[in-house]
Design a protein around this motif. Sequence first.
Motif, PDB file in Angstrom:
ATOM      1  N   GLU A 165      60.489 -37.838  86.425  1.00 27.14           N
ATOM      2  CA  GLU A 165      59.676 -39.083  85.750  1.00 27.14           C
ATOM      3  C   GLU A 165      57.877 -38.338  87.001  1.00 27.14           C
ATOM      4  N   ALA A 166      57.773 -38.492  88.153  1.00 23.48           N
ATOM      5  CA  ALA A 166      56.556 -38.523  89.011  1.00 23.48           C
ATOM      6  C   ALA A 166      55.501 -36.907  88.128  1.00 23.48           C
ATOM      7  N   VAL A 167      56.262 -36.169  88.314  1.00 24.93           N
ATOM      8  CA  VAL A 167      55.689 -35.245  87.872  1.00 24.93           C
ATOM      9  C   VAL A 167      54.685 -34.769  86.533  1.00 24.93           C
ATOM     10  N   ALA A 168      55.802 -35.741  85.912  1.00 26.50           N
ATOM     11  CA  ALA A 168      55.366 -35.906  84.365  1.00 26.50           C
ATOM     12  C   ALA A 168      53.502 -36.934  84.184  1.00 26.50           C
ATOM     13  N   ARG A 169      53.634 -37.394  85.254  1.00 24.72           N
ATOM     14  CA  ARG A 169      52.550 -37.754  85.892  1.00 24.72           C
ATOM     15  C   ARG A 169      51.398 -37.049  85.620  1.00 24.72           C
ATOM     16  N   LEU A 170      51.291 -35.618  86.414  1.00 24.50           N
ATOM     17  CA  LEU A 170      50.470 -35.366  87.426  1.00 24.50           C
ATOM     18  C   LEU A 170      49.646 -34.049  85.630  1.00 24.50           C
ATOM     19  N   VAL A 171      48.340 -34.165  85.620  1.00 20.41           N
ATOM     20  CA  VAL A 171      48.144 -33.090  85.175  1.00 20.41           C
ATOM     21  C   VAL A 171      48.243 -31.309  86.124  1.00 20.41           C
ATOM     22  N   PRO A 172      48.920 -30.551  85.360  1.00 20.66           N
ATOM     23  CA  PRO A 172      49.092 -29.188  86.022  1.00 20.66           C
ATOM     24  C   PRO A 172      48.030 -28.988  86.599  1.00 20.66           C
ATOM     25  N   GLU A 173      47.302 -28.992  85.954  1.00 18.12           N
ATOM     26  CA  GLU A 173      45.680 -28.108  86.542  1.00 18.12           C
ATOM     27  C   GLU A 173      44.988 -28.722  87.630  1.00 18.12           C
ATOM     28  N   ARG A 174      45.169 -29.558  88.280  1.00 18.30           N
ATOM     29  CA  ARG A 174      44.802 -30.810  89.100  1.00 18.30           C
ATOM     30  C   ARG A 174      45.352 -30.169  90.621  1.00 18.30           C
ATOM     31  N   PRO A 175      44.575 -29.749  91.676  1.00 18.67           N
ATOM     32  CA  PRO A 175      45.270 -29.762  92.084  1.00 18.67           C
ATOM     33  C   PRO A 175      46.191 -30.961  93.140  1.00 18.67           C
TER      34      PRO A 175
END
Length: 210
Positions: A165-175
């Motif tokens: 759930e936490a990873v789903a909040r992230l933008v994959p292209e961002r460091p």
Amino acid sequence: MSSARDTVLGRIRDALALAPTPAVVVPRDYRTGRVLPDDERLALFSDRLVDYKARVHPCTADRTAEAVREVLRAHGVRRIGVPAGLDARWLAGYDGEVRQDDADVSPAQLDTLDAVVTASAAGCAETGTIFLDGSPDQGRRALSLVPDLHVCVVDLSMVEVGVPEAVARLVPERPTTLISGPSATSDIELERVEGVHGPRTLVVVIRTDA
């Protein structure tokens, strides 16, 4: 040297071209959609952070500046670094020196700071992990890794129960930088040493809505 490397890589490419491609099925049945009430999520997140030897200061959103100020004063901080996009209201009442970070600030200059204050992108209660993604209110990796004290402000609304759930909040292209407690290692004779690869002290100010 370059020729030898190209030869080796060429042989690998040739071998891969001849090898059959296996039908690999990657399982995607992660546990997702888990939710907890705010008070339980806060308790779990705080417990995991403390277990990692971080220090936790919950506060209501309207008392963020007071909480940050109290933390900085408790640690005798007189000079802090902040990312360019940090909410200036969080530093209201702080009477020390504030240095806004940019790419021209060297690691040696960052090392002269007493602390750094950043926001965060997300959190995982189950693992006590904070995610930074280089957004303007979080800054570059060096800013949160070089100073000895990191004060990280986390909104409880952005803390999920589990990792998926936490990873789903992230933008994959961002460091992305994952933080679970202060920097620590036991590489030498299994003795725990803090502050080797990052800040020696992590203080987490958790903003709640209540």
